[in-house]
Design a protein around this motif. Structure first.
Motif, PDB file in Angstrom:
ATOM      1  N   THR A 140       0.853  -1.192   0.000  1.00 56.83           N
ATOM      2  CA  THR A 140       0.000   0.000   0.000  1.00 56.83           C
ATOM      3  C   THR A 140       0.883   1.234   0.000  1.00 56.83           C
ATOM      4  OG1 THR A 140      -1.662  -1.179   1.292  1.00 56.83           O
ATOM      5  CG2 THR A 140      -1.893   1.198   1.171  1.00 56.83           C
ATOM      6  N   ASN A 141       0.517   2.238  -0.814  1.00 56.81           N
ATOM      7  CA  ASN A 141       1.290   3.473  -0.894  1.00 56.81           C
ATOM      8  C   ASN A 141       0.385   4.684  -0.816  1.00 56.81           C
ATOM      9  OD1 ASN A 141       2.986   1.360  -2.551  1.00 56.81           O
ATOM     10  ND2 ASN A 141       4.398   3.005  -2.024  1.00 56.81           N
ATOM     11  N   PHE A 142       0.886   5.754  -0.167  1.00 58.01           N
ATOM     12  CA  PHE A 142       0.179   7.021  -0.177  1.00 58.01           C
ATOM     13  C   PHE A 142       0.146   7.575  -1.595  1.00 58.01           C
ATOM     14  CE2 PHE A 142       1.804   6.962   4.228  1.00 58.01           C
ATOM     15  CZ  PHE A 142       0.595   7.098   4.902  1.00 58.01           C
ATOM     16  N   LEU A 143      -0.961   8.208  -1.956  1.00 61.68           N
ATOM     17  CA  LEU A 143      -1.043   8.868  -3.258  1.00 61.68           C
ATOM     18  C   LEU A 143      -0.447  10.266  -3.167  1.00 61.68           C
ATOM     19  CD1 LEU A 143      -4.593   7.839  -4.501  1.00 61.68           C
ATOM     20  CD2 LEU A 143      -2.408   7.094  -5.385  1.00 61.68           C
ATOM     21  N   PRO A 144       0.296  10.702  -4.183  1.00 68.95           N
ATOM     22  CA  PRO A 144       0.901  12.032  -4.151  1.00 68.95           C
ATOM     23  C   PRO A 144      -0.148  13.125  -4.003  1.00 68.95           C
ATOM     24  CG  PRO A 144       1.803  10.721  -5.951  1.00 68.95           C
ATOM     25  CD  PRO A 144       0.632   9.957  -5.406  1.00 68.95           C
ATOM     26  N   ASN A 145       0.127  14.065  -3.099  1.00 68.74           N
ATOM     27  CA  ASN A 145      -0.718  15.251  -2.910  1.00 68.74           C
ATOM     28  C   ASN A 145      -2.156  14.906  -2.523  1.00 68.74           C
ATOM     29  OD1 ASN A 145       1.431  17.044  -3.722  1.00 68.74           O
ATOM     30  ND2 ASN A 145       1.033  16.389  -5.824  1.00 68.74           N
ATOM     31  N   GLU A 146      -2.353  13.769  -1.914  1.00 67.31           N
ATOM     32  CA  GLU A 146      -3.685  13.376  -1.451  1.00 67.31           C
ATOM     33  C   GLU A 146      -3.622  13.059   0.045  1.00 67.31           C
ATOM     34  OE1 GLU A 146      -6.645  13.199  -2.939  1.00 67.31           O
ATOM     35  OE2 GLU A 146      -5.917  13.909  -4.875  1.00 67.31           O
ATOM     36  N   ASP A 147      -4.458  13.712   0.833  1.00 68.30           N
ATOM     37  CA  ASP A 147      -4.428  13.513   2.274  1.00 68.30           C
ATOM     38  C   ASP A 147      -5.066  12.197   2.696  1.00 68.30           C
ATOM     39  OD1 ASP A 147      -3.166  15.931   2.630  1.00 68.30           O
ATOM     40  OD2 ASP A 147      -5.035  17.031   2.924  1.00 68.30           O
ATOM     41  N   HIS A 187       8.574   9.419  -4.178  1.00 70.47           N
ATOM     42  CA  HIS A 187       8.196  10.101  -2.931  1.00 70.47           C
ATOM     43  C   HIS A 187       8.284  11.621  -3.039  1.00 70.47           C
ATOM     44  CE1 HIS A 187      12.405  11.001  -2.020  1.00 70.47           C
ATOM     45  NE2 HIS A 187      12.685   9.775  -2.404  1.00 70.47           N
ATOM     46  N   ASN A 188       8.613  12.154  -4.236  1.00 65.43           N
ATOM     47  CA  ASN A 188       8.682  13.606  -4.423  1.00 65.43           C
ATOM     48  C   ASN A 188       7.372  14.184  -4.941  1.00 65.43           C
ATOM     49  OD1 ASN A 188      11.423  13.937  -3.624  1.00 65.43           O
ATOM     50  ND2 ASN A 188      12.052  13.046  -5.575  1.00 65.43           N
ATOM     51  N   ASN A 189       6.284  13.455  -4.715  1.00 65.03           N
ATOM     52  CA  ASN A 189       4.940  13.905  -5.099  1.00 65.03           C
ATOM     53  C   ASN A 189       4.754  14.062  -6.599  1.00 65.03           C
ATOM     54  OD1 ASN A 189       3.800  13.964  -2.513  1.00 65.03           O
ATOM     55  ND2 ASN A 189       4.629  15.999  -2.103  1.00 65.03           N
ATOM     56  N   LEU A 190       5.505  13.295  -7.385  1.00 56.99           N
ATOM     57  CA  LEU A 190       5.262  13.277  -8.829  1.00 56.99           C
ATOM     58  C   LEU A 190       4.044  12.407  -9.111  1.00 56.99           C
ATOM     59  CD1 LEU A 190       8.873  12.836 -10.260  1.00 56.99           C
ATOM     60  CD2 LEU A 190       7.605  14.950  -9.896  1.00 56.99           C
ATOM     61  N   THR A 212      14.369   4.129 -10.296  1.00 54.03           N
ATOM     62  CA  THR A 212      14.000   5.483  -9.916  1.00 54.03           C
ATOM     63  C   THR A 212      13.599   6.252 -11.160  1.00 54.03           C
ATOM     64  OG1 THR A 212      14.694   7.426  -8.623  1.00 54.03           O
ATOM     65  CG2 THR A 212      16.281   6.561 -10.176  1.00 54.03           C
ATOM     66  N   ILE A 213      12.832   7.313 -10.989  1.00 57.34           N
ATOM     67  CA  ILE A 213      12.434   8.173 -12.099  1.00 57.34           C
ATOM     68  C   ILE A 213      12.770   9.618 -11.756  1.00 57.34           C
ATOM     69  CG2 ILE A 213      10.597   6.636 -12.879  1.00 57.34           C
ATOM     70  CD1 ILE A 213       8.576   8.454 -11.555  1.00 57.34           C
ATOM     71  N   SER A 214      13.023  10.412 -12.791  1.00 56.02           N
ATOM     72  CA  SER A 214      13.269  11.841 -12.628  1.00 56.02           C
ATOM     73  C   SER A 214      12.521  12.587 -13.718  1.00 56.02           C
ATOM     74  CB  SER A 214      14.767  12.146 -12.707  1.00 56.02           C
ATOM     75  OG  SER A 214      14.992  13.545 -12.733  1.00 56.02           O
TER      76      SER A 214
END
Length: 480
Positions: free
Chosen positions: A219-226, A268-271, A314-316
């Motif tokens: 399970t992972n947190f979604l970027p920019n979603e509380d 984890h950089n909210n991309l 990783t992605i950039s």
């Protein structure tokens, strides 16, 4: 340009030496008005004859034109030249004298008596709005005039007629670039450590509103979603978006590609992207859409990788890169938004454990089982170091300026340690060979178990790690 019958150019006119070019522009020639292009501050490859092209020899000295000859302080190393050159560009001295350059190029010393006093005058035809240029009507003379302008350029438009104000250097702003746990702090063993025992394996960690939050495995947190998390490895092979607060499923995605998911990566950089790796070694890039409750996720690209298990990736978005590490030590580079294969490299035969790109200078840190490599974006090896007593599990860059004398990397190990590593630039002036080293400045024993997750909070100066015993550790300096 002076022509050569064999090569179409004269080696004498090629850019081949920093010293010669500087002397030509500053005192030898009145016609050389060369400027430093942006590559002087970020691209060492333009100084290196990587393809070993035969450019010929200088006529007078019979010197072969190859790599650009650098100043002694660069120790014959293009990476060191760019690093120090950029450090100088961002220095207080340059900031304090920037107004003098503005006066010459755009200001009151560009024309007239002040320009003569400053020895800052050029051929009359190079000045914009020069009336004499418009009077030339003879086609042959006008063609010669335009050719001359094309060769030596034109001066910019004059913007200021009075001395430009000197830039104010704010020490307060400069101090805002303090990295996590600089070397002075590390010399003082004053750490505050908090341990939280969880009854489940940890999938992801985040800091939200000064609280540390975790999710369970797969399970992972979604970027920019509380309130939303993304769940995979479900019994029906779907991907689900669940609400943290209501603990209900908001949306279910069923796709043939989800049936073979072996590993899952969210930046984890909210991309707004995530990557899945399937059991048949295919790699898929997905995008989170604006509204998860309505539209959700979209498949962007498929990457055909090696027939070997993927051990790290990783992605950039800034560098348009997807970098994938494999079990046999191979690292493959793709363009992120075209899925175009770029190249592959192999500096080790051990599995690639962790790959991270520094957002400041785009250096790439790669951790093997007991070794760390630093590469540039072209995959060129800058340094390689073995740590025989350690077995790495994760690595992360600190946010820093690359010339800062502090901690550059933080790594975790199977032995339950956190290692604080400095990327040191030394010189061996006798052998004329630069030495780049990775030096462990401090080591903290955190757990008896292998550390798996690593999060660094630059704003709050925290390190958060979790081990495979489901223990969560928060480390911060007492003085912060």
């Amino acid at each position: 340009m002076k022509k050569s019958s064999k090569k179409g150019y004269s080696p004498d006119l090629l850019f081949h030496s920093i010293k010669k070019s500087y002397e030509l522009s500053s005192k030898i020639s009145t016609f050389s008005v060369s400027e430093l292009c942006p590559e002087f501050f970020y691209l060492p490859e333009f100084l290196i004859n990587i393809n070993k092209h035969n450019y010929g020899k200088i006529t007078k000295t019979e010197t072969v034109v190859d790599d650009v000859k650098l100043p002694p302080w660069a120790n014959n190393d293009a990476d060191e030249f760019i690093r120090i050159h950029r450090q100088a560009l961002e220095s207080d001295y340059v900031s304090g004298h920037l107004n003098e350059w503005i006066d010459l190029i755009f200001g009151y010393k560009q024309r007239g008596e002040e320009a003569i006093k400053a020895k800052n005058v050029f051929h009359p035809c190079t000045y914009q709005e020069e009336e004499e240029n418009d009077k030339v009507v003879n086609p042959f003379e006008r063609a010669n005039l335009l050719s001359l302008i094309n060769e030596i350029g034109q001066t910019p438009t004059q913007l200021f007629t009075k001395p430009h104000a000197k830039r104010k250097i704010s020490r307060q702003v400069k101090n805002n670039y303090k990295i996590f746990l600089n070397s002075q702090v590390l010399l003082q063993p004053k750490f505050e450590q908090t341990v939280c025992k969880l009854n489940k394996s940890i999938g992801s960690i985040r800091i939200k509103n000064e609280r540390i939050e975790t999710t369970k495995k797969f399970t992972n947190f979604l970027p920019n979603e509380d309130d939303l998390v993304l769940c995979w490895k479900n019994a029906d092979n779907s991907i689900r978006i669940n609400s943290i607060e209501s603990r209900k499923t908001i949306k279910i995605y069923e796709n043939k590609y989800f049936e073979k998911i072996n590993s899952f990566y969210i930046d984890h950089n909210n991309l707004p992207y995530f990557v899945t790796v399937s059991y048949d070694y295919l790699i898929y890039l997905w995008k989170f859409n604006d509204n998860f409750k309505i539209t959700g996720i979209t498949l962007l690209y498929k990457f055909v990788g090696l027939p070997i298990p993927v051990t790290s990736l990783t992605i950039s978005e800034n560098d348009n890169l997807l970098i994938v590490g494999y079990e046999d030590g191979t690292t493959v580079f793709w363009e992120l938004f075209t899925s175009r294969f770029l190249f592959k490299i192999k500096y080790t035969s051990n599995p690639i454990i962790s790959i991270k790109i520094n957002s400041i200078d785009s250096f790439i840190a790669i951790a093997g089982e007991n070794e760390i490599f630093i590469l540039n974006l072209l995959g060129r090896l800058l340094t390689q170091q073995k740590f025989p007593q350690l077995n790495f599990t994760n690595i992360e860059w600190c946010k820093y300026f690359e010339w800062h004398n502090g901690i550059d990397l933080i790594a975790t190990t199977q032995e339950g340690h956190i290692e604080f590593i400095e990327f040191v630039h030394n010189k061996n002036l006798e052998k004329k060979v630069p030495i780049r080293q990775l030096i462990i400045k401090n080591s903290m024993e955190i757990s008896k178990y292998s550390i798996q997750k690593l999060i660094i909070s630059n704003e709050k100066q925290y390190i958060i790690v979790s081990d495979n015993n489901a223990d969560l550790f928060t480390i911060k300096h007492k003085d912060l």
